[in-house]
Design a protein around this motif. Sequence first.
Motif, PDB file in Angstrom:
ATOM      1  N   TRP A   1     -53.958 -23.638 -16.577  1.00 40.20           N
ATOM      2  CA  TRP A   1     -54.021 -22.175 -16.886  1.00 40.20           C
ATOM      3  C   TRP A   1     -53.483 -21.976 -18.383  1.00 40.20           C
ATOM      4  O   TRP A   1     -54.171 -20.775 -18.897  1.00 40.20           O
TER       5      TRP A   1
ATOM      6  N   GLN B   1     -47.799 -31.915  -9.136  1.00 46.83           N
ATOM      7  CA  GLN B   1     -49.197 -31.182  -9.326  1.00 46.83           C
ATOM      8  C   GLN B   1     -49.020 -29.819 -10.033  1.00 46.83           C
ATOM      9  O   GLN B   1     -50.031 -29.078 -10.719  1.00 46.83           O
ATOM     10  N   LYS B   2     -47.878 -29.164  -9.696  1.00 49.22           N
ATOM     11  CA  LYS B   2     -48.036 -27.731 -10.364  1.00 49.22           C
ATOM     12  C   LYS B   2     -47.800 -27.696 -11.999  1.00 49.22           C
ATOM     13  O   LYS B   2     -48.561 -27.066 -12.561  1.00 49.22           O
TER      14      LYS B   2
ATOM     15  N   ILE C   1     -51.385 -19.377  -9.126  1.00 50.56           N
ATOM     16  CA  ILE C   1     -51.786 -20.796  -9.058  1.00 50.56           C
ATOM     17  C   ILE C   1     -51.323 -21.401  -7.730  1.00 50.56           C
ATOM     18  O   ILE C   1     -50.108 -21.914  -7.561  1.00 50.56           O
TER      19      ILE C   1
ATOM     20  N   ASN D   1     -50.829 -28.121  -3.950  1.00 52.97           N
ATOM     21  CA  ASN D   1     -49.962 -27.788  -5.286  1.00 52.97           C
ATOM     22  C   ASN D   1     -48.439 -27.996  -5.062  1.00 52.97           C
ATOM     23  O   ASN D   1     -47.932 -26.791  -5.000  1.00 52.97           O
TER      24      ASN D   1
ATOM     25  N   ARG E   1     -51.439 -27.773 -13.174  1.00 51.61           N
ATOM     26  CA  ARG E   1     -52.107 -26.505 -12.947  1.00 51.61           C
ATOM     27  C   ARG E   1     -51.707 -25.631 -13.868  1.00 51.61           C
ATOM     28  O   ARG E   1     -52.429 -24.663 -14.429  1.00 51.61           O
TER      29      ARG E   1
ATOM     30  N   VAL F   1     -46.636 -19.682  -8.815  1.00 52.77           N
ATOM     31  CA  VAL F   1     -46.939 -21.109  -8.753  1.00 52.77           C
ATOM     32  C   VAL F   1     -46.590 -21.412  -7.489  1.00 52.77           C
ATOM     33  O   VAL F   1     -45.521 -21.831  -7.266  1.00 52.77           O
TER      34      VAL F   1
ATOM     35  N   THR G   1     -52.461 -23.542  -3.645  1.00 51.84           N
ATOM     36  CA  THR G   1     -53.356 -24.772  -3.302  1.00 51.84           C
ATOM     37  C   THR G   1     -54.733 -24.317  -3.035  1.00 51.84           C
ATOM     38  O   THR G   1     -55.062 -22.994  -2.444  1.00 51.84           O
ATOM     39  N   ARG G   2     -55.746 -24.965  -3.526  1.00 50.60           N
ATOM     40  CA  ARG G   2     -57.271 -24.439  -3.624  1.00 50.60           C
ATOM     41  C   ARG G   2     -58.036 -24.844  -2.274  1.00 50.60           C
ATOM     42  O   ARG G   2     -57.626 -26.045  -1.761  1.00 50.60           O
TER      43      ARG G   2
END
Length: 220
Positions: free
Chosen positions: A167, A159-160, A134, A155, A163, A113, A136-137
Amino acid sequence: MQRIALYDLDRTVTRAPTFTPFLVHMAASGNRLRLLGLPLWVLAMLGYKAKFYGRKPLKQFGLRLLVGRVVRSPALLPRIDAFVSRQLVRNTQPGALAQIAADKAAGVRLVLVTAAPEIYAEAMARALGFEACIATRHHRDAQGCLLNAIDGENNYAGQKVGRIEAWLDAQGLTRADAHLTAYTDHVSDAPILDYADTGVLVGRYAKPRGSWTQVDWCGR
């Protein structure tokens, strides 16, 4: 109850940050004229430190400047893979590798992550034996190549948690179904450390708080 270990990347699994070295590597291994942009990148980082803008625009600028608009494609993969291989050899903490191996042997599910970009974080996760990454996209073009523009938010910090929750939901798990252990090097990850059942702050000079524990992985 499923046991899941959540690992940060920079300064947790690795000894040092990875993003700026990635930018330099990509510039140096491609169009070397891009290296002329390094002073601009230094100025951009100073602007971030001065709080003129956030991490998301900083990262997008660095990628556009030193890599280009397209940041992962079939043509770029050999250079990205070379960067990942170098990081695994030169920039991993012995204690992190030992803990990852111990978790795998114990049947713990491993999830990386990180605020690092999926551009290279996914490859590092696979190489280290993580089940999921997981990161940063980034937006994609019509051919599926990754672009410098970040999809959503960086991320980072709180924010984590969102996410991770997404998941877990995708795995058909509720929070009550999982025992989470989070490893990270910095108090900016307090949201994930508090969200986990066990929060572990990594680093010799780390300052845990509350129920967090502390480990030093550098010398192990």
